[in-house]
Write a protein that holds these residues in place. Structure first.
Motif, short mmCIF file in Angstrom:
data_model
loop_
_atom_site.label_atom_id
_atom_site.label_comp_id
_atom_site.label_asym_id
_atom_site.label_seq_id
_atom_site.Cartn_x
_atom_site.Cartn_y
_atom_site.Cartn_z
N SER A 97 -39.56 -30.73 42.61
CA SER A 97 -40.59 -31.45 41.86
C SER A 97 -40.47 -31.11 40.36
O SER A 97 -40.69 -31.97 39.52
CB SER A 97 -41.99 -31.13 42.36
OG SER A 97 -42.34 -29.79 42.12
N LYS A 98 -40.08 -29.89 40.05
CA LYS A 98 -39.90 -29.49 38.65
C LYS A 98 -38.77 -30.29 38.02
O LYS A 98 -38.85 -30.69 36.86
CB LYS A 98 -39.62 -28.00 38.56
CG LYS A 98 -39.51 -27.52 37.13
CD LYS A 98 -39.26 -26.04 37.06
CE LYS A 98 -39.27 -25.66 35.59
NZ LYS A 98 -38.36 -24.63 35.28
N SER A 99 -37.73 -30.54 38.78
CA SER A 99 -36.58 -31.28 38.23
C SER A 99 -36.92 -32.74 37.94
O SER A 99 -36.23 -33.40 37.20
CB SER A 99 -35.39 -31.19 39.20
OG SER A 99 -35.65 -31.95 40.35
N LEU A 100 -38.01 -33.23 38.52
CA LEU A 100 -38.42 -34.63 38.32
C LEU A 100 -39.24 -34.82 37.06
O LEU A 100 -39.43 -35.93 36.60
CB LEU A 100 -39.22 -35.12 39.52
CG LEU A 100 -38.48 -35.18 40.85
CD1 LEU A 100 -39.44 -35.53 41.96
CD2 LEU A 100 -37.31 -36.15 40.78
N GLN A 101 -39.77 -33.73 36.51
CA GLN A 101 -40.66 -33.84 35.35
C GLN A 101 -39.90 -34.06 34.08
O GLN A 101 -38.86 -33.69 33.82
CB GLN A 101 -41.53 -32.59 35.23
CG GLN A 101 -42.45 -32.44 36.40
CD GLN A 101 -43.25 -31.16 36.35
OE1 GLN A 101 -43.07 -30.31 35.50
NE2 GLN A 101 -44.17 -31.03 37.27
#
Length: 159
Positions: free
Chosen positions: A155-159
């Protein structure tokens, strides 16, 4: 003098530490005393019949059994959430998934210890690194903390 009864809520690594607060969110905290002597696995194996024998009311029994079923489904829920955020970059999808994780973090979660006491069992890189966005590393069945960690990394990589 009565013998001291075991209280799994205070046992390190038992997975039971958060049971009282979890029951409070369910508005079932008056039943904490029933859970304090159970192991994590005993809690997951509770049946409506066992709860009835413990004098738990019908509505509370039903709610407890449904909530325990949700605990058992966390791994598949996490897999679905992970799949959803990887296939849909919509901010609402991510927000809903993160809210689901937040709720999940308020439930009893037992530390994962591999059966053979070797963290090598699934390979050194069984959890994703920051550069590992799309591939799916093996997370052992029952490793809820590992799966949450992988989800948060993705999810962090999507921000």
């Amino acid at each position: 003098m009565q013998p001291l009864q075991k209280c799994t809520f205070r046992e390190e690594g038992s997975g039971m530490k958060d049971v009282p607060s979890w029951l409070k969110t369910l508005r079932l905290h008056k039943y904490s005393c029933i859970f304090q002597q159970l192991t994590y696995q005993d809690m997951l194996d509770l049946t409506e019949e066992q709860l009835e024998a413990m004098k738990v009311t019908k509505g509370a029994r039903h709610k407890i059994v449904l909530s325990i079923q949700k605990l058992k489904e966390r791994q598949s829920t996490l897999q679905s959430l992970e799949k959803d955020i990887m296939s849909d970059s919509n901010a609402g999808t991510l927000r809903n998934a993160l809210n689901e994780i937040k709720t999940m973090l308020g439930t009893p979660i037992r530390s994962y210890i591999p059966e053979n006491d070797s963290y090598d069992q699934y390979g050194q890189d069984s959890l994703p690194s920051d550069s590992d966005q799309g591939s799916s590393h093996l997370i052992a069945n029952g490793d809820i903390p590992g799966q949450i960690t992988r989800f948060m990394g993705k999810s962090k990589s999507l921000q």
